[in-house]
Write a protein that holds these residues in place. Structure first.
Motif, PDB file in Angstrom:
ATOM      1  N   GLN A  70      30.356 -36.865 -14.749  1.00  0.00           N
ATOM      2  CA  GLN A  70      31.388 -36.129 -15.473  1.00  0.00           C
ATOM      3  C   GLN A  70      31.010 -34.661 -15.628  1.00  0.00           C
ATOM      4  O   GLN A  70      31.859 -33.765 -15.524  1.00  0.00           O
ATOM      5  N   ALA A  71      29.708 -34.372 -15.835  1.00  0.00           N
ATOM      6  CA  ALA A  71      29.266 -32.985 -15.962  1.00  0.00           C
ATOM      7  C   ALA A  71      29.493 -32.227 -14.674  1.00  0.00           C
ATOM      8  O   ALA A  71      29.883 -31.045 -14.677  1.00  0.00           O
ATOM      9  N   GLU A  83      31.880 -32.901 -12.438  1.00  0.00           N
ATOM     10  CA  GLU A  83      33.319 -32.684 -12.322  1.00  0.00           C
ATOM     11  C   GLU A  83      33.763 -31.518 -13.204  1.00  0.00           C
ATOM     12  O   GLU A  83      34.605 -30.694 -12.804  1.00  0.00           O
ATOM     13  N   ASN A  84      33.209 -31.439 -14.412  1.00  0.00           N
ATOM     14  CA  ASN A  84      33.556 -30.323 -15.306  1.00  0.00           C
ATOM     15  C   ASN A  84      33.107 -28.997 -14.716  1.00  0.00           C
ATOM     16  O   ASN A  84      33.800 -27.961 -14.860  1.00  0.00           O
ATOM     17  N   TRP A  85      31.928 -28.988 -14.112  1.00  0.00           N
ATOM     18  CA  TRP A  85      31.436 -27.756 -13.469  1.00  0.00           C
ATOM     19  C   TRP A  85      32.392 -27.295 -12.392  1.00  0.00           C
ATOM     20  O   TRP A  85      32.714 -26.112 -12.292  1.00  0.00           O
ATOM     21  N   LYS A  86      32.888 -28.197 -11.592  1.00  0.00           N
ATOM     22  CA  LYS A  86      33.808 -27.835 -10.531  1.00  0.00           C
ATOM     23  C   LYS A  86      35.176 -27.405 -11.104  1.00  0.00           C
ATOM     24  O   LYS A  86      35.843 -26.526 -10.573  1.00  0.00           O
ATOM     25  N   ALA A  87      35.616 -28.059 -12.190  1.00  0.00           N
ATOM     26  CA  ALA A  87      36.922 -27.717 -12.785  1.00  0.00           C
ATOM     27  C   ALA A  87      36.932 -26.318 -13.359  1.00  0.00           C
ATOM     28  O   ALA A  87      37.998 -25.646 -13.417  1.00  0.00           O
ATOM     29  N   LEU A  88      35.828 -25.803 -13.784  1.00  0.00           N
ATOM     30  CA  LEU A  88      35.740 -24.448 -14.326  1.00  0.00           C
ATOM     31  C   LEU A  88      35.685 -23.390 -13.229  1.00  0.00           C
ATOM     32  O   LEU A  88      35.691 -22.193 -13.530  1.00  0.00           O
ATOM     33  N   ARG A 130      33.318 -22.747 -11.135  1.00  0.00           N
ATOM     34  CA  ARG A 130      32.006 -22.129 -10.939  1.00  0.00           C
ATOM     35  C   ARG A 130      31.573 -22.267  -9.471  1.00  0.00           C
ATOM     36  O   ARG A 130      31.931 -23.206  -8.776  1.00  0.00           O
ATOM     37  N   LYS A 189      27.712 -39.873 -17.363  1.00  0.00           N
ATOM     38  CA  LYS A 189      27.745 -38.538 -17.955  1.00  0.00           C
ATOM     39  C   LYS A 189      27.363 -37.471 -16.940  1.00  0.00           C
ATOM     40  O   LYS A 189      27.903 -36.358 -16.938  1.00  0.00           O
TER      41      LYS A 189
END
Length: 416
Positions: A132-133, A135-140, A142, A129
């Motif tokens: 994954q968090a 990766e999500n931060w980078k996908a947005l 930020r 997790k």
């Protein structure tokens, strides 16, 4: 008649007086005879310088080097007892003495390992997790560093702590399981057995009393007078031996009576206690006997804990001394010498050492007799200085004048 009555008594008195005077003046002269003085016959011994090996005597009780009380660390029922777990039996280091019922602790190990597996699975999930968090931060799109909450670091730390706690629980359960087997802490002997098969024990229950058998010790109080002739194994802090101390050890011969027969063991002094005995105010030395329970070729039985023994400690060899027999020593360390005129002379001496046979005095002391003088060894109840005696020295009776001016024998019976 009146005249006769007056004169007759006077005549009678006068006659009696004349008769008494006649008897007194005519008495025979008494015979005078001379009686030779009776001389007391005594035994003498010529004093000779010699050597004397000091043997300091003491006594003590045999004690074990280490004595322990075995206690269980877990609660369980005793299911097996070793033949070595009996009073008087010997055992070796790490030998199994008894076993407790392990079922509950085996179950605890399984449960702890299951809990550990769950915690490790949760830790792996939290790591996934967290990745994954990120990766999500980078996908947005930020910029900058994400916060700890974004990366789920608190959840990850908790999962890691749960895994560590579960591992500790597994270790504790395995350790408790291992504690159901009671092993000997050292090679020794059972002094007292307190439990047996079928008994439920808990932490604090006394299982047995045991002691080590590699060597035993005996506390020996030392007499102050003879102690100066011993090279005691004294040491300063840091291990440096004291001046005059024996860096190795001092031999000790131990003696006891078993079944009416005297038996001996060989030991050595290994150390000196750091304080005086509170009751006797004496220094206490510790004697050690190695491997006292081993079979000996002479068939001497082993030492027993609590056994009373007498000790002879080898000391220095004194030279130029006189050994005075006990029979010749009076109260107050007084001896009697026989002068050249066969007269008694009393002398007080200062003993250096003593044993059951006599005392030892220095021949070089100003208060000591000279070599060759004759020592009276016959007990005399009330000796007087100057009293004449008839001495017998080395089997020959000496008359007056047969001793020299210093009491030395003039003839062939002198000191050799």
């Amino acid at each position: 008649m009146k005249f006769l009555r007056a004169v007759l008594p006077l005549l009678i008195l006068g006659g009696c007086a004349w008769g008494g005077w006649t008897l007194y003046t005519s008495r025979p002269a008494p015979k005078v005879s001379e009686t030779a003085p009776v001389l007391v016959k005594v035994q003498g011994r010529i004093l000779k310088k010699s050597t004397f090996p000091v043997q300091v005597r003491s006594q003590g009780t045999v004690t074990p080097r280490t004595q322990s009380t075995l206690l269980p660390e877990v609660s369980a029922k005793v299911v097996e007892v070793s033949p070595s777990f009996r009073a008087g039996a010997f055992f070796e280091k790490d030998e199994v003495l008894l076993k407790l019922d392990p079922v509950d602790y085996e179950t605890a190990v399984v449960v702890a390992k299951g809990s550990l597996a769950q915690m490790e699975a949760l830790l792996a999930e939290e790591k996934a997790k967290a990745e994954q968090a990120l990766e999500n931060w980078k996908a947005l799109g930020r910029t900058g560093e994400p916060s700890a909450l974004v990366l789920r670091q608190p959840q990850l730390a908790r999962a890691e702590a749960d895994v560590a706690a579960s591992k500790a629980q597994v270790m504790k359960a395995e350790r408790d399981l291992d504690r159901t087997v009671v092993r000997a802490p050292y090679a020794g002997q059972v002094l007292q057995q307190s439990v047996d098969v079928g008994q439920l024990v808990t932490p604090g229950t006394q299982l047995a009393k045991v002691f080590a058998v590699d060597y035993v010790e005996i506390r020996l109080p030392l007499p102050e007078r003879e102690m100066r002739f011993l090279k005691l194994p004294e040491r300063y802090r840091g291990g440096t031996p004291a001046e005059g101390a024996d860096p190795e050890s001092v031999p000790v011969r131990l003696r006891a009576s078993l079944n009416g027969k005297a038996v001996h063991w060989q030991g050595r002094l290994v150390r000196v206690e750091g304080s005086l005995d509170a009751e006797t105010r004496q220094i206490i030395a510790i004697a050690q006997v190695d491997d006292p329970y081993a079979r000996r070729a002479d068939g001497v039985p082993p030492l027993k804990i609590g056994q009373f023994v007498e000790a002879e400690i080898r000391g220095e060899v004194l030279t130029d001394v006189y050994v005075i027999p006990r029979v010749a020593v009076r109260a107050g360390n007084e001896i009697i010498l026989i002068s050249a005129e066969n007269r008694l002379r009393r002398m007080t001496v200062e003993p250096l050492a003593a044993d059951e046979k006599g005392i030892v005095i220095s021949a070089n002391s100003p208060k000591a007799p000279q070599e060759g003088e004759v020592l009276c060894i016959t007990p005399i109840p009330f000796p007087a200085d100057g009293a004449r005696v008839l001495p017998t020295v080395e089997g020959e009776t000496l008359r007056e004048g047969e001793l020299g001016e210093t009491g030395k024998v003039r003839r062939g019976t002198g000191a050799s």
